[in-house]
Write a protein that holds these residues in place. Sequence first.
Motif, short mmCIF file in Angstrom:
data_model
loop_
_atom_site.label_atom_id
_atom_site.label_comp_id
_atom_site.label_asym_id
_atom_site.label_seq_id
_atom_site.Cartn_x
_atom_site.Cartn_y
_atom_site.Cartn_z
N GLY A 261 0.80 -1.21 0.00
CA GLY A 261 0.00 0.00 0.00
C GLY A 261 0.84 1.26 0.00
N GLU A 262 1.88 1.28 0.82
CA GLU A 262 2.73 2.47 0.88
C GLU A 262 3.53 2.66 -0.39
OE1 GLU A 262 2.72 4.87 3.46
OE2 GLU A 262 0.89 3.70 3.67
N ALA A 263 3.89 1.58 -1.08
CA ALA A 263 4.55 1.71 -2.38
C ALA A 263 3.62 2.41 -3.35
CB ALA A 263 4.95 0.33 -2.91
N GLY A 264 2.34 2.04 -3.31
CA GLY A 264 1.37 2.73 -4.15
C GLY A 264 1.22 4.19 -3.78
N ASN A 265 1.25 4.50 -2.50
CA ASN A 265 1.14 5.89 -2.06
C ASN A 265 2.31 6.72 -2.58
OD1 ASN A 265 -1.21 5.34 -0.68
ND2 ASN A 265 -0.21 5.07 1.30
N ARG A 266 3.50 6.15 -2.54
CA ARG A 266 4.66 6.89 -3.04
C ARG A 266 4.55 7.14 -4.54
NH1 ARG A 266 10.23 5.32 0.17
NH2 ARG A 266 9.38 5.51 2.27
N LEU A 267 4.12 6.12 -5.26
CA LEU A 267 3.99 6.29 -6.70
C LEU A 267 2.88 7.26 -7.06
CD1 LEU A 267 4.54 2.62 -7.89
CD2 LEU A 267 6.07 4.55 -8.25
N SER A 268 1.84 7.30 -6.25
CA SER A 268 0.75 8.24 -6.54
C SER A 268 1.23 9.69 -6.44
CB SER A 268 -0.42 8.01 -5.58
OG SER A 268 -0.12 8.46 -4.27
N GLN A 269 2.27 9.90 -5.64
CA GLN A 269 2.82 11.24 -5.50
C GLN A 269 3.78 11.60 -6.62
OE1 GLN A 269 4.55 11.35 -1.57
NE2 GLN A 269 2.62 10.85 -0.57
N THR A 270 4.49 10.62 -7.14
CA THR A 270 5.48 10.90 -8.18
C THR A 270 4.95 10.67 -9.59
OG1 THR A 270 6.35 8.64 -8.02
CG2 THR A 270 7.40 10.33 -6.65
N GLY A 272 1.26 10.11 -10.21
CA GLY A 272 -0.14 10.51 -10.28
C GLY A 272 -0.99 9.44 -9.63
N PRO A 273 -2.25 9.75 -9.29
CA PRO A 273 -3.08 8.81 -8.53
C PRO A 273 -3.42 7.53 -9.27
CG PRO A 273 -4.35 10.72 -9.24
CD PRO A 273 -2.93 11.03 -9.53
N VAL A 274 -3.47 7.58 -10.60
CA VAL A 274 -3.68 6.36 -11.39
C VAL A 274 -2.68 6.36 -12.54
CG1 VAL A 274 -6.13 6.14 -10.83
CG2 VAL A 274 -5.45 7.44 -12.84
N GLY A 275 -2.43 5.18 -13.07
CA GLY A 275 -1.55 5.07 -14.23
C GLY A 275 -0.17 4.50 -13.94
N PHE A 276 0.22 4.36 -12.67
CA PHE A 276 1.48 3.67 -12.40
C PHE A 276 1.27 2.17 -12.56
CE2 PHE A 276 -0.33 4.68 -8.17
CZ PHE A 276 -0.45 3.43 -7.62
N LEU A 277 2.36 1.44 -12.76
CA LEU A 277 2.30 0.02 -13.09
C LEU A 277 2.69 -0.84 -11.90
CD1 LEU A 277 4.11 0.18 -16.57
CD2 LEU A 277 1.65 0.40 -16.07
N ALA A 278 2.16 -2.04 -11.88
CA ALA A 278 2.48 -2.97 -10.79
C ALA A 278 3.98 -3.20 -10.69
CB ALA A 278 1.75 -4.30 -11.00
N ARG A 279 4.65 -3.26 -11.84
CA ARG A 279 6.10 -3.52 -11.80
C ARG A 279 6.84 -2.37 -11.11
NH1 ARG A 279 7.00 -2.37 -18.22
NH2 ARG A 279 5.01 -3.45 -18.30
N GLU A 280 6.25 -1.15 -11.15
CA GLU A 280 6.91 -0.01 -10.53
C GLU A 280 6.82 -0.05 -9.01
OE1 GLU A 280 6.55 3.55 -13.72
OE2 GLU A 280 4.63 2.85 -12.92
N LEU A 281 5.89 -0.81 -8.47
CA LEU A 281 5.80 -0.95 -7.02
C LEU A 281 7.05 -1.60 -6.44
CD1 LEU A 281 2.15 -2.36 -6.88
CD2 LEU A 281 2.84 -0.08 -6.10
N LEU A 282 7.65 -2.50 -7.22
CA LEU A 282 8.70 -3.37 -6.69
C LEU A 282 9.90 -2.60 -6.15
CD1 LEU A 282 8.55 -6.00 -9.57
CD2 LEU A 282 7.50 -6.17 -7.31
N ALA A 283 10.35 -1.61 -6.89
CA ALA A 283 11.55 -0.88 -6.49
C ALA A 283 11.34 -0.02 -5.25
CB ALA A 283 12.05 -0.02 -7.64
N GLU A 284 10.08 0.24 -4.88
CA GLU A 284 9.80 1.06 -3.71
C GLU A 284 9.92 0.28 -2.40
OE1 GLU A 284 9.16 4.29 -4.01
OE2 GLU A 284 9.09 4.26 -6.21
#
Length: 294
Positions: A261-270, A272-284
């Motif tokens: 969940g927090e990985a998603g929160n970080r990506l939503s800030q960098t 946008g709230p939608v449009g980031f990819l599941a693979r991008e969660l991994l590096a967080e």
Amino acid sequence: MSEPIPVDAELLRSMPLPFHGDDADKDERGRILVIGGSRAVPGALLLAGVAALRAGAGKLQLATVGSIAPHIGVAVPEALVMSLPESDEGEIAPDAAAEIAHRLGRCDAVLIGPGMLDEEAATAITVEAMGVDGPSFVIDAGALCNLRAEAKAMARHDGRIVLTPHAGEMAKLMGVTVKEIAADPAAAATRAAAELGAVVALKGGRTVIAVPDGRTWEYSQGQVGLATSGSGDTLAGVVAGLLARGAEPHEAAIWGVYLHGEAGNRLSQTRGPVGFLARELLAEIPAIMAGLAS
């Protein structure tokens, strides 16, 4: 039933993950086997496997259909890849279960289900795997839906199984409607945990973690962007990676849900709230874990 305990950073600091010193080798950080993938959905296995490594597991093995095994091996060079018998439909064949079983005893954690679309074959493989003592299990996606009939096989593992269904999978698992699950997720998760003798992480806008003794936790700070293809595979992989490291099943589920969940929160800030990819969660994931340990 008491109110679920909120999952937040303060809670996680009260249940620290297993410590690995600077001299720890990869065996001490645990060996994980991920069984899944198909000709139609090869990427789910990749996401789950890499997520387990990002959560800190030391050794990764991936078991999948023969037609995609070489490609997975190139895409995830950190993994040992097993090539399994394949059905005409491109799924792992049910008779692959015996071939997998001999590897299970050497594993600390086993994840079954990502990318498996043939529920009958997935159930056969899952039941065979649960006949092996030793590892903890995470069961996800297509491997979940027929498990209610296998409660006896699950009970022998004394709560060392984590189930990670979304509402649709939970409804099928428990023989109810999605509407009933959505009406009271905490009650649904609590009932499933008690009946199946497993830790249940029921995914959704509010993710509820329940254990067989009736305790529940809830994470409600996730973003809508997490509702995207492959997101559940990453969560299952993180939970399995933490299990491989030696975390207790309920703690692995709680930590996994929070990290995801927090990985998603970080990506939503960098992003946008939608449009980031599941693979991008991994590096967080590693940085979030490190921040909680400091």
